[in-house]
Design a protein around this motif. Structure first.
Motif, PDB file in Angstrom:
ATOM      1  N   THR A 266       0.982  -1.089   0.205  1.00 53.75           N
ATOM      2  CA  THR A 266      -0.072   0.150   0.168  1.00 53.75           C
ATOM      3  C   THR A 266       0.966   1.345   0.323  1.00 53.75           C
ATOM      4  O   THR A 266       0.386   1.812  -0.562  1.00 53.75           O
ATOM      5  CB  THR A 266      -0.520  -0.102   0.891  1.00 53.75           C
ATOM      6  N   ARG A 267       2.302   1.539   0.677  1.00 58.26           N
ATOM      7  CA  ARG A 267       2.792   2.094   1.127  1.00 58.26           C
ATOM      8  C   ARG A 267       3.463   3.137  -0.141  1.00 58.26           C
ATOM      9  O   ARG A 267       4.073   4.323  -0.919  1.00 58.26           O
ATOM     10  CB  ARG A 267       4.140   1.794   1.949  1.00 58.26           C
ATOM     11  N   LEU A 268       3.467   1.456  -0.917  1.00 53.55           N
ATOM     12  CA  LEU A 268       4.179   2.059  -2.516  1.00 53.55           C
ATOM     13  C   LEU A 268       3.415   1.258  -3.894  1.00 53.55           C
ATOM     14  O   LEU A 268       3.858   1.578  -4.962  1.00 53.55           O
ATOM     15  CB  LEU A 268       5.238   0.382  -2.780  1.00 53.55           C
ATOM     16  N   GLY A 269       2.095   1.389  -3.685  1.00 49.65           N
ATOM     17  CA  GLY A 269       0.580   1.738  -4.400  1.00 49.65           C
ATOM     18  C   GLY A 269       0.605   1.020  -4.986  1.00 49.65           C
ATOM     19  O   GLY A 269       0.028   0.583  -6.582  1.00 49.65           O
ATOM     20  N   ILE A 270       0.606  -0.153  -4.451  1.00 48.05           N
ATOM     21  CA  ILE A 270       0.604  -1.819  -5.188  1.00 48.05           C
ATOM     22  C   ILE A 270      -0.796  -2.893  -4.601  1.00 48.05           C
ATOM     23  O   ILE A 270      -0.883  -2.479  -3.453  1.00 48.05           O
ATOM     24  CB  ILE A 270       1.953  -2.618  -5.242  1.00 48.05           C
ATOM     25  N   SER A 271      -1.493  -2.613  -5.522  1.00 47.43           N
ATOM     26  CA  SER A 271      -2.700  -3.640  -4.564  1.00 47.43           C
ATOM     27  C   SER A 271      -2.753  -4.427  -5.033  1.00 47.43           C
ATOM     28  O   SER A 271      -1.868  -5.806  -5.730  1.00 47.43           O
ATOM     29  CB  SER A 271      -3.638  -3.148  -6.180  1.00 47.43           C
ATOM     30  N   VAL A 272      -2.790  -5.375  -3.597  1.00 56.48           N
ATOM     31  CA  VAL A 272      -3.117  -6.859  -3.333  1.00 56.48           C
ATOM     32  C   VAL A 272      -4.568  -7.152  -3.617  1.00 56.48           C
ATOM     33  O   VAL A 272      -5.438  -6.111  -2.751  1.00 56.48           O
ATOM     34  CB  VAL A 272      -2.244  -7.023  -1.650  1.00 56.48           C
ATOM     35  N   VAL A 273      -4.243  -8.764  -3.855  1.00 54.77           N
ATOM     36  CA  VAL A 273      -5.564  -9.791  -2.916  1.00 54.77           C
ATOM     37  C   VAL A 273      -4.881 -10.586  -3.105  1.00 54.77           C
ATOM     38  O   VAL A 273      -4.839 -11.682  -4.092  1.00 54.77           O
ATOM     39  CB  VAL A 273      -6.400  -9.417  -4.382  1.00 54.77           C
ATOM     40  N   PRO A 274      -5.653 -11.558  -1.816  1.00 56.51           N
ATOM     41  CA  PRO A 274      -5.538 -12.750  -1.361  1.00 56.51           C
ATOM     42  C   PRO A 274      -6.300 -13.898  -2.708  1.00 56.51           C
ATOM     43  O   PRO A 274      -7.563 -13.514  -2.385  1.00 56.51           O
ATOM     44  CB  PRO A 274      -5.846 -12.834   0.221  1.00 56.51           C
ATOM     45  N   LEU A 275      -6.190 -14.919  -3.062  1.00 51.46           N
ATOM     46  CA  LEU A 275      -6.630 -15.816  -2.924  1.00 51.46           C
ATOM     47  C   LEU A 275      -6.207 -16.942  -2.487  1.00 51.46           C
ATOM     48  O   LEU A 275      -5.778 -17.529  -2.299  1.00 51.46           O
ATOM     49  CB  LEU A 275      -5.703 -16.546  -4.251  1.00 51.46           C
ATOM     50  N   SER A 276      -7.499 -17.392  -1.680  1.00 49.92           N
ATOM     51  CA  SER A 276      -7.333 -18.479  -0.658  1.00 49.92           C
ATOM     52  C   SER A 276      -8.226 -19.183  -1.175  1.00 49.92           C
ATOM     53  O   SER A 276      -7.724 -20.411  -0.537  1.00 49.92           O
ATOM     54  CB  SER A 276      -7.843 -17.612   0.653  1.00 49.92           C
TER      55      SER A 276
END
Ligand SMILES: Cc1cc2nc3c(=O)[nH]c(=O)nc-3n(C[C@H](O)[C@H](O)[C@H](O)COP(=O)(O)O)c2cc1C
Length: 336
Positions: A266-276
């Motif tokens: 988030t600090r680096l402007g990157i989006s994350v989505v977990p795939l569980s």
């Protein structure tokens, strides 16, 4: 002029209660927020609540532990930002497996600016399920995210093209297994129809139609109202979070590592989505273990990418009130 008491003068119990409340921003499986905190005069305890509506999705409590681990990391960072150090005991009582952590031995330290920055990231971090933009993720950013994971005692392996194609096959296999499980479908139905409760997934955060992704995203069983656009997330990077052991205390650490990775991203402007889905199904989790070629046990897959800058992302997913998850009764004065 602000009339707030400076952090250095605030009592410890206030700092503990605030850290626990801040941890409410953490991500959790289906936004179930399975954490409960108890503030004691000189300690903070974290318990898991095992919602019966997650029994089919998460029979072992692995995803619950990841979620509580993420909240634990949030609370730790919030305390550091306020200038407190703490000793963290994970799974401190073998006769009480739902007591996941106890923070004790709090001592004063300099407030940490990096932790302060991450606390700001907690307020903006969210799950954006739209396809990511065509813009590649900078290699240096991936390195920083992997280091944040390593600092929490886990590892993050970025998958090469062949492994991503294998992951895509594994994810669609997991999705078919889950689609055939009626109890699991009922649980999804429950978590996607919780309007007004402060838990679950409202339609605004779920894609209006299946996004075009290399690795199939979770099918929530109903369309939401989030516009996804025509993009295809070819530029996404997939990472496999893993570690040396596959036990409840390592799942807690996996959650802490997930939080560290996500806040850094988030600090680096990157989006994350977990795939569980791929780790919920025992068979596909085993296949993922093969991808690691003996390096360790898979915990979670995450998709990383730059969010589409041209369109507004989803709104924030609701949360329960702090009073519902943070018990301060042991430190409240009787006349308060
Ligand atoms: C352990 C775990 C597993 C998750 N699995 C998925 C998933 O498979 N697909 C997905 O779209 N989101 C997944 N999420 C994201 C949650 O749905 C999300 O964190 C939650 O709804 C709160 O929303 P927020 O992240 O926007 O604050 C997962 C989160 C956690 C912590």
């Amino acid at each position: 002029m602000s009339h707030e008491t400076p952090a250095a003068e605030r009592p410890l119990t206030t700092a503990l209660a605030e850290a626990a409340a801040t941890a409410g921003h953490a991500p959790s499986v289906h936004n179930s927020q399975p954490w409960r905190w108890r503030v004691l005069p000189d300690a903070l305890e974290l318990r898991v609540v095992r919602d019966p509506k997650l029994t089919a999705t998460d029979p072992e409590g692995r995803l619950l532990a990841y979620s509580c681990g993420a909240a634990l990391h949030h609370a730790r960072v919030a305390l550091t930002a306020e200038g407190w150090t703490a000793v963290v005991e994970r799974m401190p009582d073998p006769t009480d497996r739902d007591l996941l952590a106890r923070l004790t031995g709090m001592a004063r330290a300099e407030a940490d600016p990096e932790a302060m920055r991450l606390v700001q990231c907690m307020q903006v971090r969210h799950t954006d399920r739209r396809p990511v933009s065509e813009e590649p993720v900078p290699t240096a950013a991936l390195g920083e995210i992997a280091s944040a994971v390593a600092a929490e005692g886990c590892q993050l392996q970025f998958l090469d093209r062949d492994n991503v194609l294998e992951l895509a096959a594994v994810a669609s296999r997991a999705a078919s297994v889950e689609a055939e499980d009626s109890q699991l479908r009922e649980e999804l139905e429950y978590w996607t129809s919780r309007a007004g409760t402060g838990t679950g997934l409202p339609p605004e955060v779920l894609p209006a139609e299946a996004p075009q992704t290399t690795v199939p995203a979770r099918d929530f069983g109903r369309p939401g109202t989030l516009p996804v656009g025509p993009g295809h997330d070819r530029a996404a990077v997939y990472g496999l979070l893993y570690g040396d052991e596959d036990e409840p205390d390592s799942w807690l650490r996996a959650g802490e590592a997930l939080s560290a990775a996500w806040l850094t991203a988030t600090r680096l402007g990157i989006s994350v989505v977990p795939l569980s889905g791929v780790v919920e199904v025992a068979g596909t989790r085993q296949t993922l273990r093969g991808l690691l070629a003996g390096l360790g046990y898979p915990y979670l897959v995450i998709r990383l990418g730059l969010a589409d800058p041209a369109h507004a992302g989803p709104p924030h997913t609701p949360r329960m009130e702090a009073a519902q998850v943070v018990d301060t009764s042991a430190v409240r004065s009787p006349d308060a």
